[in-house]
Design a protein around this motif. Structure first.
Motif, PDB file in Angstrom:
ATOM      1  N   UNK A 174      36.404  93.026  49.267  1.00  0.00           N
ATOM      2  CA  UNK A 174      35.899  92.417  48.028  1.00  0.00           C
ATOM      3  C   UNK A 174      35.120  93.449  47.220  1.00  0.00           C
ATOM      4  N   UNK A 175      35.380  93.500  45.910  1.00  0.00           N
ATOM      5  CA  UNK A 175      34.721  94.457  45.011  1.00  0.00           C
ATOM      6  C   UNK A 175      33.581  93.747  44.283  1.00  0.00           C
ATOM      7  N   UNK A 176      32.364  94.050  44.667  1.00  0.00           N
ATOM      8  CA  UNK A 176      31.204  93.393  44.082  1.00  0.00           C
ATOM      9  C   UNK A 176      30.941  93.865  42.655  1.00  0.00           C
ATOM     10  N   UNK A 177      31.287  95.128  42.337  1.00  0.00           N
ATOM     11  CA  UNK A 177      31.077  95.647  40.985  1.00  0.00           C
ATOM     12  C   UNK A 177      31.985  94.953  39.976  1.00  0.00           C
ATOM     13  N   UNK A 178      33.221  94.713  40.376  1.00  0.00           N
ATOM     14  CA  UNK A 178      34.136  93.991  39.491  1.00  0.00           C
ATOM     15  C   UNK A 178      33.642  92.574  39.235  1.00  0.00           C
ATOM     16  N   UNK A 179      33.117  91.948  40.274  1.00  0.00           N
ATOM     17  CA  UNK A 179      32.559  90.601  40.109  1.00  0.00           C
ATOM     18  C   UNK A 179      31.397  90.608  39.132  1.00  0.00           C
ATOM     19  N   UNK A 180      30.542  91.609  39.224  1.00  0.00           N
ATOM     20  CA  UNK A 180      29.396  91.683  38.313  1.00  0.00           C
ATOM     21  C   UNK A 180      29.842  91.818  36.869  1.00  0.00           C
ATOM     22  N   UNK A 181      30.882  92.614  36.614  1.00  0.00           N
ATOM     23  CA  UNK A 181      31.390  92.770  35.243  1.00  0.00           C
ATOM     24  C   UNK A 181      31.969  91.459  34.721  1.00  0.00           C
ATOM     25  N   UNK A 182      32.679  90.744  35.585  1.00  0.00           N
ATOM     26  CA  UNK A 182      33.254  89.468  35.160  1.00  0.00           C
ATOM     27  C   UNK A 182      32.161  88.449  34.844  1.00  0.00           C
ATOM     28  N   UNK A 183      31.118  88.435  35.647  1.00  0.00           N
ATOM     29  CA  UNK A 183      30.035  87.488  35.399  1.00  0.00           C
ATOM     30  C   UNK A 183      29.275  87.832  34.122  1.00  0.00           C
ATOM     31  N   UNK A 184      29.094  89.105  33.834  1.00  0.00           N
ATOM     32  CA  UNK A 184      28.435  89.492  32.588  1.00  0.00           C
ATOM     33  C   UNK A 184      29.273  89.079  31.381  1.00  0.00           C
ATOM     34  N   UNK A 185      30.575  89.228  31.510  1.00  0.00           N
ATOM     35  CA  UNK A 185      31.458  88.807  30.418  1.00  0.00           C
ATOM     36  C   UNK A 185      31.407  87.295  30.237  1.00  0.00           C
ATOM     37  N   UNK A 186      31.413  86.559  31.341  1.00  0.00           N
ATOM     38  CA  UNK A 186      31.331  85.103  31.253  1.00  0.00           C
ATOM     39  C   UNK A 186      29.993  84.647  30.694  1.00  0.00           C
ATOM     40  N   UNK A 187      28.938  85.398  30.973  1.00  0.00           N
ATOM     41  CA  UNK A 187      27.614  85.052  30.459  1.00  0.00           C
ATOM     42  C   UNK A 187      27.573  85.155  28.933  1.00  0.00           C
ATOM     43  N   UNK A 188      28.307  86.127  28.374  1.00  0.00           N
ATOM     44  CA  UNK A 188      28.354  86.248  26.923  1.00  0.00           C
ATOM     45  C   UNK A 188      29.122  85.089  26.294  1.00  0.00           C
ATOM     46  N   UNK A 189      30.155  84.633  26.989  1.00  0.00           N
ATOM     47  CA  UNK A 189      30.986  83.566  26.438  1.00  0.00           C
ATOM     48  C   UNK A 189      30.318  82.200  26.588  1.00  0.00           C
ATOM     49  N   UNK A 190      29.793  81.898  27.777  1.00  0.00           N
ATOM     50  CA  UNK A 190      29.151  80.603  28.040  1.00  0.00           C
ATOM     51  C   UNK A 190      27.815  80.838  28.738  1.00  0.00           C
ATOM     52  N   UNK A 191      26.789  81.184  27.983  1.00  0.00           N
ATOM     53  CA  UNK A 191      25.502  81.553  28.614  1.00  0.00           C
ATOM     54  C   UNK A 191      24.770  80.387  29.262  1.00  0.00           C
ATOM     55  N   UNK A 192      25.116  79.139  28.938  1.00  0.00           N
ATOM     56  CA  UNK A 192      24.394  77.987  29.468  1.00  0.00           C
ATOM     57  C   UNK A 192      25.285  77.098  30.328  1.00  0.00           C
ATOM     58  N   UNK A 193      26.250  77.684  30.975  1.00  0.00           N
ATOM     59  CA  UNK A 193      27.159  76.923  31.820  1.00  0.00           C
ATOM     60  C   UNK A 193      26.559  76.728  33.214  1.00  0.00           C
ATOM     61  N   UNK A 194      26.621  75.506  33.722  1.00  0.00           N
ATOM     62  CA  UNK A 194      26.111  75.225  35.064  1.00  0.00           C
ATOM     63  C   UNK A 194      26.935  75.962  36.113  1.00  0.00           C
ATOM     64  N   UNK A 195      28.240  76.018  35.901  1.00  0.00           N
ATOM     65  CA  UNK A 195      29.096  76.741  36.836  1.00  0.00           C
ATOM     66  C   UNK A 195      28.763  78.232  36.850  1.00  0.00           C
ATOM     67  N   UNK A 196      28.407  78.770  35.687  1.00  0.00           N
ATOM     68  CA  UNK A 196      28.012  80.185  35.623  1.00  0.00           C
ATOM     69  C   UNK A 196      26.723  80.421  36.386  1.00  0.00           C
TER      70      UNK A 196
END
Length: 379
Positions: A174-196
């Motif tokens: 598992x690549x933790x750095x790739x996960x971090x980039x995806x989560x940062x991108x998702x945070x920009x799109x939906x910053x107040x998502x419960x799933x996020x």
């Protein structure tokens, strides 16, 4: 009459005192002497003191370095009039190496300020400002969230995979750095998502930062207190920190609110692990087997069952065994001492003759015969 020399001396002393007082008033940099006014557009409060020039740049910086910051007046100067309200618009900058920053600002003030602004805009993967209250803040593990040690949870990777532990190498690959980039991108799109919030919390579980993970789960639970997945993930964090009572409470709560459409195999697996940590192996086996019924082939549950099968059926802790032996010996000593006391007491007491009716009648007859003889003799 007061001598003239004495009057002159007193006047000279008073004059010196007044001069010193005036000098002190002039050199004091009093904050109360600061004047404030609106700018030409009447949208921002600026400083307009007769002792200080008007500041047109951010109050944290000046040409010679950092100025002494007043938190109260900093709030005033960093507030702008937008629409019908005053909004704080300025960005706060913090000094990490003051001596170096002072030198850089002196040499290149504009370039240094741009560097500080670019560094301050670096995105941080968090869930924003912590919430004030959730229904689970009374749990000990949640109360102590700011004092938890760093305890990485590699098993939290399973929350981001689809095979749910059936592949042995999925945690290592598992690549933790790739996960971090995806989560940062998702945070920009939906910053107040419960799933996020839930996913960022699981990310910090992998990293081992329990404090940040709990804050993300608290933020999610503040908006959705009956979210079974978030409750389970919070229970997993507290279980890894050995808050077993809190973990079992949250897991059972998650099991209660779990929808029937989704299987509750994760809740049963967590309950099995908690009961195994308690030492209740029979209950742990029941929950683990139930988890395997809902999700066949789940490797962590199979490993936990094999570990408990290798343990002896009657597992008595060594300390419990020692306590039982001591209690038995103590009871035996009490019984033996009481028997010895009874024997000694019986030896000291003389045996008493039993009442015999025949012997009593003979004694009465002997007494009466003696009395009759005495009467005859007297007569």
């Amino acid at each position: 009459m007061i001598p003239a020399a004495s009057m002159c001396g007193d006047f000279h002393s008073i004059l010196v005192f007044l001069l010193i007082l005036c000098f002190e008033v002039i050199i004091i940099n009093s904050k109360t002497s600061t004047l404030w006014k609106l700018n030409s557009d009447k949208t921002k409060i600026i400083e307009a003191s007769p002792f200080h020039p008007v500041i047109s740049y951010p109050t944290e910086f000046s040409g010679s370095g950092f100025m002494e910051e007043d938190p109260l007046f900093h709030i005033i100067t960093s507030t702008e009039h937008v629409g019908q309200s005053w909004v704080k618009q300025a960005v706060q900058y913090y000094c990490t190496d003051c001596q170096k920053d002072k030198q850089n600002l002196t040499d290149h003030p504009i370039t240094s300020m741009e560097n500080v602004r670019s560094n301050s805009n670096d995105e941080v993967l968090d869930c924003g400002k912590p919430v004030n209250f959730t229904y689970f803040d009374n749990l000990v593990g949640v109360l102590n969230r700011h004092r938890h040690p760093i305890v990485p949870e590699p098993q939290a990777v399973l929350c981001f995979t689809k095979s749910y532990g059936k592949n042995k190498n999925e945690i290592d690959d598992f690549d933790i750095d790739t996960l971090e980039k995806k989560l940062k991108k998702a945070k920009k799109e939906k910053p107040k998502s419960i799933q996020l919030y839930n996913q960022i919390g699981n990310f910090w579980r992998i990293k081992g930062d329990a404090g940040k993970a709990i804050e993300c789960f608290r933020r999610a639970l503040a908006a959705s207190p009956h979210n079974a997945e978030v409750l389970l993930n919070l229970a997993r964090v507290l279980f890894s920190l050995q808050y077993l009572d809190d973990a079992i409470y949250l897991t059972r709560r998650s099991l209660e609110v779990q929808s029937s459409e989704k299987g509750a195999w994760q809740q049963y697996f967590t309950l099995g692990e908690i009961f195994k940590a308690y030492g209740h192996y029979q209950e742990a086996s029941i929950h683990l087997k139930h988890s395997l019924e809902l999700n066949p082939g789940f490797e962590p549950a199979q490993i936990a069952l094999k570990e408990m099968e290798t343990m002896p059926a009657a597992t008595i802790h060594i300390y419990t065994l020692v306590i039982i032996v001591c209690l038995v010996l103590g009871v035996l000593l009490v019984i033996l001492s009481s028997v010895d006391t009874i024997v000694d007491y019986s030896d000291d007491i003389k045996p008493q003759r039993h009442f015999n009716k025949a012997m009593a009648m003979r004694s009465i007859r002997g007494i009466t015969m003696t009395a009759k003889r005495c009467k005859r003799t007297v007569t």
